[in-house]
Design a protein around this motif. Structure first.
Motif, PDB file in Angstrom:
ATOM      1  N   ARG A   1      -7.287  28.087   6.642  1.00 53.28           N
ATOM      2  CA  ARG A   1      -7.575  28.307   5.224  1.00 53.28           C
ATOM      3  C   ARG A   1      -8.162  27.032   4.606  1.00 53.28           C
ATOM      4  O   ARG A   1      -7.664  25.923   4.825  1.00 53.28           O
ATOM      5  CB  ARG A   1      -6.280  28.673   4.508  1.00 53.28           C
ATOM      6  N   VAL A   2      -9.218  27.198   3.857  1.00 49.51           N
ATOM      7  CA  VAL A   2      -9.825  26.082   3.129  1.00 49.51           C
ATOM      8  C   VAL A   2      -9.242  26.053   1.719  1.00 49.51           C
ATOM      9  O   VAL A   2      -9.205  27.077   1.030  1.00 49.51           O
ATOM     10  CB  VAL A   2     -11.358  26.229   3.055  1.00 49.51           C
ATOM     11  N   ARG A   3      -8.792  24.886   1.312  1.00 44.71           N
ATOM     12  CA  ARG A   3      -8.277  24.721  -0.037  1.00 44.71           C
ATOM     13  C   ARG A   3      -9.160  23.754  -0.825  1.00 44.71           C
ATOM     14  O   ARG A   3      -9.860  22.927  -0.246  1.00 44.71           O
ATOM     15  CB  ARG A   3      -6.822  24.247   0.008  1.00 44.71           C
TER      16      ARG A   3
ATOM     17  N   PRO B   1      -8.537  21.773   6.193  1.00 50.30           N
ATOM     18  CA  PRO B   1      -9.896  21.705   5.642  1.00 50.30           C
ATOM     19  C   PRO B   1      -9.867  21.785   4.126  1.00 50.30           C
ATOM     20  O   PRO B   1      -9.185  22.643   3.551  1.00 50.30           O
ATOM     21  CB  PRO B   1     -10.595  22.921   6.262  1.00 50.30           C
ATOM     22  N   LEU B   2     -10.611  20.890   3.477  1.00 53.61           N
ATOM     23  CA  LEU B   2     -10.550  20.750   2.024  1.00 53.61           C
ATOM     24  C   LEU B   2     -11.942  20.590   1.429  1.00 53.61           C
ATOM     25  O   LEU B   2     -12.843  20.022   2.065  1.00 53.61           O
ATOM     26  CB  LEU B   2      -9.718  19.525   1.639  1.00 53.61           C
ATOM     27  N   VAL B   3     -12.086  21.054   0.198  1.00 52.31           N
ATOM     28  CA  VAL B   3     -13.251  20.773  -0.633  1.00 52.31           C
ATOM     29  C   VAL B   3     -12.750  20.108  -1.902  1.00 52.31           C
ATOM     30  O   VAL B   3     -11.876  20.652  -2.592  1.00 52.31           O
ATOM     31  CB  VAL B   3     -14.016  22.060  -1.017  1.00 52.31           C
ATOM     32  N   ALA B   4     -13.273  18.949  -2.222  1.00 48.95           N
ATOM     33  CA  ALA B   4     -12.959  18.291  -3.488  1.00 48.95           C
ATOM     34  C   ALA B   4     -14.088  18.577  -4.476  1.00 48.95           C
ATOM     35  O   ALA B   4     -15.269  18.510  -4.124  1.00 48.95           O
ATOM     36  CB  ALA B   4     -12.795  16.792  -3.295  1.00 48.95           C
TER      37      ALA B   4
ATOM     38  N   GLU C   1     -17.140  25.907   1.731  1.00 53.18           N
ATOM     39  CA  GLU C   1     -16.019  26.089   2.658  1.00 53.18           C
ATOM     40  C   GLU C   1     -16.482  26.011   4.107  1.00 53.18           C
ATOM     41  O   GLU C   1     -15.749  25.514   4.972  1.00 53.18           O
ATOM     42  CB  GLU C   1     -15.301  27.397   2.359  1.00 53.18           C
ATOM     43  N   ALA C   2     -17.697  26.469   4.391  1.00 54.66           N
ATOM     44  CA  ALA C   2     -18.232  26.333   5.745  1.00 54.66           C
ATOM     45  C   ALA C   2     -18.383  24.857   6.107  1.00 54.66           C
ATOM     46  O   ALA C   2     -18.087  24.438   7.240  1.00 54.66           O
ATOM     47  CB  ALA C   2     -19.574  27.056   5.856  1.00 54.66           C
ATOM     48  N   GLU C   3     -18.828  24.054   5.154  1.00 55.23           N
ATOM     49  CA  GLU C   3     -18.949  22.614   5.409  1.00 55.23           C
ATOM     50  C   GLU C   3     -17.579  21.979   5.579  1.00 55.23           C
ATOM     51  O   GLU C   3     -17.397  21.083   6.418  1.00 55.23           O
ATOM     52  CB  GLU C   3     -19.717  21.944   4.260  1.00 55.23           C
ATOM     53  N   ALA C   4     -16.604  22.422   4.803  1.00 57.87           N
ATOM     54  CA  ALA C   4     -15.244  21.882   4.942  1.00 57.87           C
ATOM     55  C   ALA C   4     -14.684  22.166   6.330  1.00 57.87           C
ATOM     56  O   ALA C   4     -14.042  21.301   6.949  1.00 57.87           O
ATOM     57  CB  ALA C   4     -14.336  22.479   3.869  1.00 57.87           C
ATOM     58  N   LEU C   5     -14.910  23.358   6.832  1.00 60.88           N
ATOM     59  CA  LEU C   5     -14.435  23.709   8.178  1.00 60.88           C
ATOM     60  C   LEU C   5     -15.136  22.851   9.230  1.00 60.88           C
ATOM     61  O   LEU C   5     -14.502  22.399  10.194  1.00 60.88           O
ATOM     62  CB  LEU C   5     -14.670  25.184   8.451  1.00 60.88           C
TER      63      LEU C   5
END
Length: 269
Positions: free
Chosen positions: A6-8, A50-53, A251-255
């Protein structure tokens, strides 16, 4: 097949940057509040995966210095300086542009180069001062007012009618979200602008290795496309962009970043 982790999203609350609130209200992301605290007593969240800021540049530049969460920021701020990307894209500006130290304003014949007016902005994406048009003969006064930045690079350009401006979010040389900005009503970027955005993004991917960027472009009343500037994706407003497309690409980039850190999912069957 094993599902990806899961991306958060680390979302900052700031009244001057409405993008995170837009994502919260759309209920499209798994959000964690990002409240950095003061520089002398940071209070970064303790979270893994995996994270996105998504927040202000001042906060995310600090976050990049915090190793456990640095992978949540995809932007390379040094590479987003005009002095970094301009050699690759100068021919797409559609106007004369010079990079000079601000203290050069005391000796340059601006009126001979640009006419009675000249546009001045910081060379960095984080604004040391507000971009503005000044009268060429008042450059000394402008320099005196901003004397503390006298040794910083600035961008000087012709004053032109840019027309409608558009922001295109790009990943690996392709546009994944786009919108006019900054004023309502928002509208999609036309094909001629999208083609120019792809051209910019592909050059910077090939020549500078920049995978995730925003390309800000303008379409003049004469249908001329001009490059306004290059930016990042973690601190740039989405305006009227298609939010599901924006979220999916981020989210694809975070993964991918998570996998590049050695957290690869086991093969599934």
């Amino acid at each position: 097949m094993i599902d990806p982790p899961r991306v958060r999203w680390l979302l900052e609350e700031d009244p001057d940057f409405p993008g995170p609130q837009t994502l919260r209200e759309a209920a499209l992301v798994d959000a964690i509040p990002l409240d950095p605290g003061p520089p002398w007593a940071p209070r970064w969240p303790s979270v893994d995966g995996p994270l996105v800021a998504y927040g202000t540049m001042r906060t995310l530049r600090r976050l990049q210095a915090h190793a456990p969460l640095a992978h949540a920021v995809f932007d390379s701020y040094p590479a987003l300086r005009w002095s970094s990307w301009l050699p690759s894209l100068y021919d797409l500006l559609g106007r004369e542009v010079f990079l000079v130290p601000m203290n050069a304003l005391a000796s340059l014949d601006l009126e001979r180069h640009f006419g009675p007016r000249v546009f001045v902005r910081p060379e960095t994406n984080y604004k040391l001062f507000a971009a503005r048009v000044i009268l060429a003969h008042q450059a000394h006064e402008f320099l005196d007012f901003h004397r503390e930045h006298a040794r910083e690079l600035v961008v000087l350009s012709q004053v032109v009618d840019l027309g409608h401006e558009f922001r295109c979010f790009c990943r690996e040389g392709e546009v994944f979200a786009h919108s006019s900005y900054p004023d309502l009503p928002y509208r999609e970027a036309p094909d001629i602008v999208l083609a120019a955005a792809r051209a910019c993004a592909r050059r910077l991917l090939e020549q500078r290795g920049l995978r995730m960027i925003t390309v800000d472009l303008a379409l003049s009343p004469e249908n001329q496309v001009r490059l306004v500037e290059i930016g990042g994706v973690n601190s740039w407003g989405v305006y009227g962009s298609h939010l599901p497309s924006f979220v999916a690409a981020m989210e694809a980039e975070a993964l991918l970043c998570w996998e590049d850190r050695g957290h690869r999912s086991p093969p599934g069957g």
